[in-house]
Design a protein around this motif. Structure first.
Motif, PDB file in Angstrom:
ATOM      1  N   GLY A  48      -2.339  24.626  38.292  1.00 31.42           N
ATOM      2  CA  GLY A  48      -2.115  24.593  37.271  1.00 31.42           C
ATOM      3  C   GLY A  48      -2.794  24.640  36.055  1.00 31.42           C
ATOM      4  O   GLY A  48      -4.164  25.457  36.727  1.00 31.42           O
ATOM      5  N   VAL A  49      -3.138  24.886  35.030  1.00 29.61           N
ATOM      6  CA  VAL A  49      -3.951  25.270  33.719  1.00 29.61           C
ATOM      7  C   VAL A  49      -5.066  24.401  33.352  1.00 29.61           C
ATOM      8  O   VAL A  49      -4.734  23.051  33.563  1.00 29.61           O
ATOM      9  CB  VAL A  49      -2.856  26.004  32.362  1.00 29.61           C
ATOM     10  CG1 VAL A  49      -3.972  26.185  31.794  1.00 29.61           C
ATOM     11  CG2 VAL A  49      -1.823  26.534  32.676  1.00 29.61           C
ATOM     12  N   PRO A  50      -6.191  24.623  33.593  1.00 28.84           N
ATOM     13  CA  PRO A  50      -6.983  23.509  33.845  1.00 28.84           C
ATOM     14  C   PRO A  50      -7.592  23.155  32.292  1.00 28.84           C
ATOM     15  O   PRO A  50      -6.760  24.332  31.603  1.00 28.84           O
ATOM     16  CB  PRO A  50      -8.822  24.327  34.554  1.00 28.84           C
ATOM     17  CG  PRO A  50      -8.154  25.924  34.712  1.00 28.84           C
ATOM     18  CD  PRO A  50      -7.474  25.661  34.475  1.00 28.84           C
ATOM     19  N   GLU A  51      -7.621  21.890  32.291  1.00 28.39           N
ATOM     20  CA  GLU A  51      -8.585  20.595  30.784  1.00 28.39           C
ATOM     21  C   GLU A  51      -9.071  22.242  30.305  1.00 28.39           C
ATOM     22  O   GLU A  51      -9.759  22.102  30.409  1.00 28.39           O
ATOM     23  CB  GLU A  51      -8.171  19.901  30.865  1.00 28.39           C
ATOM     24  CG  GLU A  51      -7.922  18.515  29.804  1.00 28.39           C
ATOM     25  CD  GLU A  51      -8.350  17.751  30.094  1.00 28.39           C
ATOM     26  OE1 GLU A  51      -8.473  16.860  28.852  1.00 28.39           O
ATOM     27  OE2 GLU A  51      -8.165  17.008  30.738  1.00 28.39           O
ATOM     28  N   GLY A  52      -8.189  22.356  28.658  1.00 34.17           N
ATOM     29  CA  GLY A  52      -9.116  22.550  27.643  1.00 34.17           C
ATOM     30  C   GLY A  52      -8.969  24.507  28.273  1.00 34.17           C
ATOM     31  O   GLY A  52     -10.504  24.995  27.286  1.00 34.17           O
ATOM     32  N   ALA A  53      -8.861  25.140  29.218  1.00 34.18           N
ATOM     33  CA  ALA A  53      -8.746  26.737  29.923  1.00 34.18           C
ATOM     34  C   ALA A  53      -7.726  26.871  28.173  1.00 34.18           C
ATOM     35  O   ALA A  53      -7.083  26.672  26.890  1.00 34.18           O
ATOM     36  CB  ALA A  53      -8.106  27.191  30.624  1.00 34.18           C
ATOM     37  N   ASP A  54      -8.488  28.156  27.570  1.00 37.16           N
ATOM     38  CA  ASP A  54      -7.677  28.825  26.939  1.00 37.16           C
ATOM     39  C   ASP A  54      -5.612  28.804  26.801  1.00 37.16           C
ATOM     40  O   ASP A  54      -5.132  29.570  28.117  1.00 37.16           O
ATOM     41  CB  ASP A  54      -8.372  30.545  26.090  1.00 37.16           C
ATOM     42  CG  ASP A  54      -9.972  30.343  25.995  1.00 37.16           C
ATOM     43  OD1 ASP A  54      -9.875  29.146  25.115  1.00 37.16           O
ATOM     44  OD2 ASP A  54     -10.693  31.269  25.516  1.00 37.16           O
ATOM     45  N   LEU A  55      -5.576  29.124  26.274  1.00 41.64           N
ATOM     46  CA  LEU A  55      -3.826  28.462  25.828  1.00 41.64           C
ATOM     47  C   LEU A  55      -3.810  29.790  24.882  1.00 41.64           C
ATOM     48  O   LEU A  55      -3.425  29.215  24.140  1.00 41.64           O
ATOM     49  CB  LEU A  55      -3.483  27.746  26.035  1.00 41.64           C
ATOM     50  CG  LEU A  55      -2.174  27.698  25.963  1.00 41.64           C
ATOM     51  CD1 LEU A  55      -1.351  27.837  27.738  1.00 41.64           C
ATOM     52  CD2 LEU A  55      -1.189  26.256  26.114  1.00 41.64           C
ATOM     53  N   THR A  56      -2.869  30.781  25.489  1.00 41.66           N
ATOM     54  CA  THR A  56      -2.411  32.129  24.225  1.00 41.66           C
ATOM     55  C   THR A  56      -1.528  32.049  23.344  1.00 41.66           C
ATOM     56  O   THR A  56      -0.312  32.264  24.726  1.00 41.66           O
ATOM     57  CB  THR A  56      -2.905  33.734  24.346  1.00 41.66           C
ATOM     58  OG1 THR A  56      -4.379  33.423  25.171  1.00 41.66           O
ATOM     59  CG2 THR A  56      -3.381  34.544  23.006  1.00 41.66           C
ATOM     60  N   LEU A  57      -1.353  31.819  22.439  1.00 46.97           N
ATOM     61  CA  LEU A  57       0.391  31.211  22.123  1.00 46.97           C
ATOM     62  C   LEU A  57       0.522  32.688  20.672  1.00 46.97           C
ATOM     63  O   LEU A  57      -0.380  32.965  20.090  1.00 46.97           O
ATOM     64  CB  LEU A  57      -0.097  29.985  21.390  1.00 46.97           C
ATOM     65  CG  LEU A  57       0.233  28.774  21.741  1.00 46.97           C
ATOM     66  CD1 LEU A  57       0.721  27.444  20.655  1.00 46.97           C
ATOM     67  CD2 LEU A  57       0.937  28.530  23.201  1.00 46.97           C
ATOM     68  N   ALA A  74       3.492  32.276  25.927  1.00 40.21           N
ATOM     69  CA  ALA A  74       2.282  31.120  25.738  1.00 40.21           C
ATOM     70  C   ALA A  74       1.594  31.983  27.154  1.00 40.21           C
ATOM     71  O   ALA A  74       2.599  31.998  28.594  1.00 40.21           O
ATOM     72  CB  ALA A  74       2.958  30.253  25.719  1.00 40.21           C
ATOM     73  N   SER A  75       0.668  32.101  27.530  1.00 44.82           N
ATOM     74  CA  SER A  75      -0.126  32.806  28.753  1.00 44.82           C
ATOM     75  C   SER A  75      -1.384  32.066  28.836  1.00 44.82           C
ATOM     76  O   SER A  75      -1.955  31.540  27.757  1.00 44.82           O
ATOM     77  CB  SER A  75      -0.854  34.528  28.332  1.00 44.82           C
ATOM     78  OG  SER A  75      -0.996  34.626  27.347  1.00 44.82           O
ATOM     79  N   ALA A  76      -2.025  31.882  30.447  1.00 43.58           N
ATOM     80  CA  ALA A  76      -2.729  31.339  30.186  1.00 43.58           C
ATOM     81  C   ALA A  76      -3.699  31.302  31.764  1.00 43.58           C
ATOM     82  O   ALA A  76      -2.779  32.072  32.555  1.00 43.58           O
ATOM     83  CB  ALA A  76      -3.085  29.432  30.148  1.00 43.58           C
ATOM     84  N   SER A  77      -4.801  31.059  32.071  1.00 43.98           N
ATOM     85  CA  SER A  77      -4.874  31.337  33.292  1.00 43.98           C
ATOM     86  C   SER A  77      -5.151  30.546  33.795  1.00 43.98           C
ATOM     87  O   SER A  77      -5.134  28.752  34.030  1.00 43.98           O
ATOM     88  CB  SER A  77      -7.141  31.452  33.574  1.00 43.98           C
ATOM     89  OG  SER A  77      -7.102  30.259  32.672  1.00 43.98           O
ATOM     90  N   VAL A  78      -4.937  30.292  35.617  1.00 41.18           N
ATOM     91  CA  VAL A  78      -4.443  29.130  36.512  1.00 41.18           C
ATOM     92  C   VAL A  78      -5.569  28.476  37.409  1.00 41.18           C
ATOM     93  O   VAL A  78      -5.554  30.327  38.125  1.00 41.18           O
ATOM     94  CB  VAL A  78      -2.988  29.330  37.094  1.00 41.18           C
ATOM     95  CG1 VAL A  78      -1.800  28.819  36.151  1.00 41.18           C
ATOM     96  CG2 VAL A  78      -2.538  30.286  37.898  1.00 41.18           C
ATOM     97  N   ALA A  79      -5.901  27.834  37.696  1.00 42.61           N
ATOM     98  CA  ALA A  79      -6.569  27.754  38.996  1.00 42.61           C
ATOM     99  C   ALA A  79      -5.632  26.924  40.450  1.00 42.61           C
ATOM    100  O   ALA A  79      -5.051  25.574  40.031  1.00 42.61           O
ATOM    101  CB  ALA A  79      -8.016  27.142  38.375  1.00 42.61           C
ATOM    102  N   GLY A  80      -6.508  26.723  41.522  1.00 46.16           N
ATOM    103  CA  GLY A  80      -5.569  25.382  42.366  1.00 46.16           C
ATOM    104  C   GLY A  80      -6.123  26.047  43.547  1.00 46.16           C
ATOM    105  O   GLY A  80      -6.780  26.483  43.600  1.00 46.16           O
TER     106      GLY A  80
END
Length: 191
Positions: A48-57, A74-80
């Motif tokens: 998922g997208v880490p809480e507080g990570a940059d979410l570009t709209l 919308a774009s963001a980095s994801v981690a898992g």
């Protein structure tokens, strides 16, 4: 389906869009480009997208006869973690959003259920449910660190690619263990 149940929206929330500057006549348009912190629990169990990570709209709000159509990306980095070997996984996700938010007394509001279409609350639009749905649908249910990940040894839990060739855990069924103590006799070997 996004949850569009009425709640009091905070206009300062990063995922709440204010439509006051958008004229209520079909064809009027306004673009919104911003980077906001990702909300909590934006993803699946393993990724998922880490809480507080940059979410570009990068969005476009358009007035239509029944409300405001919000579309864009919308774009963001994801981690898992890898579903086979449990190693960390990182990637990025770009999702497309397109959601109609109906005006309060429009025919759309009168003819649809609350969970079928978004609703404007005053002049505010809550983008989070539509964003959450788009991100969850775009993420893999079983993320992998690489396509050919061999996973873990079921006996010792070490990743297969870290173990030597021929690695095994020889287990003898206790019912047959006594037979492993017998030595072959010369009669069986033909001698």
């Amino acid at each position: 389906m996004p949850n569009h149940s009425p709640t009091h929206l905070d206009p300062r929330s990063p995922l709440v869009l204010d439509t006051r500057e958008l004229p209520r006549r079909p064809g009027a348009m306004r673009t919104v480009s911003r980077v906001v912190p990702a909300p909590a629990d934006l993803g699946l169990e393993l990724i998922g997208v880490p809480e507080g990570a940059d979410l570009t709209l990068d969005l476009r709000m358009e007035s239509v006869s029944e409300g405001v159509l919000v579309s864009g990306t919308a774009s963001a980095s994801v981690a898992g973690e890898c579903s086979r070997c449990l190693r960390p996984v990182s990637d990025s996700v770009v999702v497309t959003i397109q959601e109609l938010y109906a005006y309060e007394h429009s025919a759309t509001v009168e003819t649809t259920d609350e969970d079928e279409v978004g609703r404007l609350q005053g002049d505010l639009v809550d983008l989070e449910p539509a964003l959450r749905d788009a991100v969850v649908l775009a993420l893999p249910a079983n993320p992998l660190c690489r396509e050919d990940c061999p996973g873990l040894c079921p006996e010792c839990g070490v990743p297969w690619d870290e173990l030597p060739a021929g690695h095994s855990h020889e287990q003898v069924d206790p019912r047959w263990a006594a037979l492993s103590q017998l030595k072959p006799s010369n009669k069986l070997n033909g001698k």
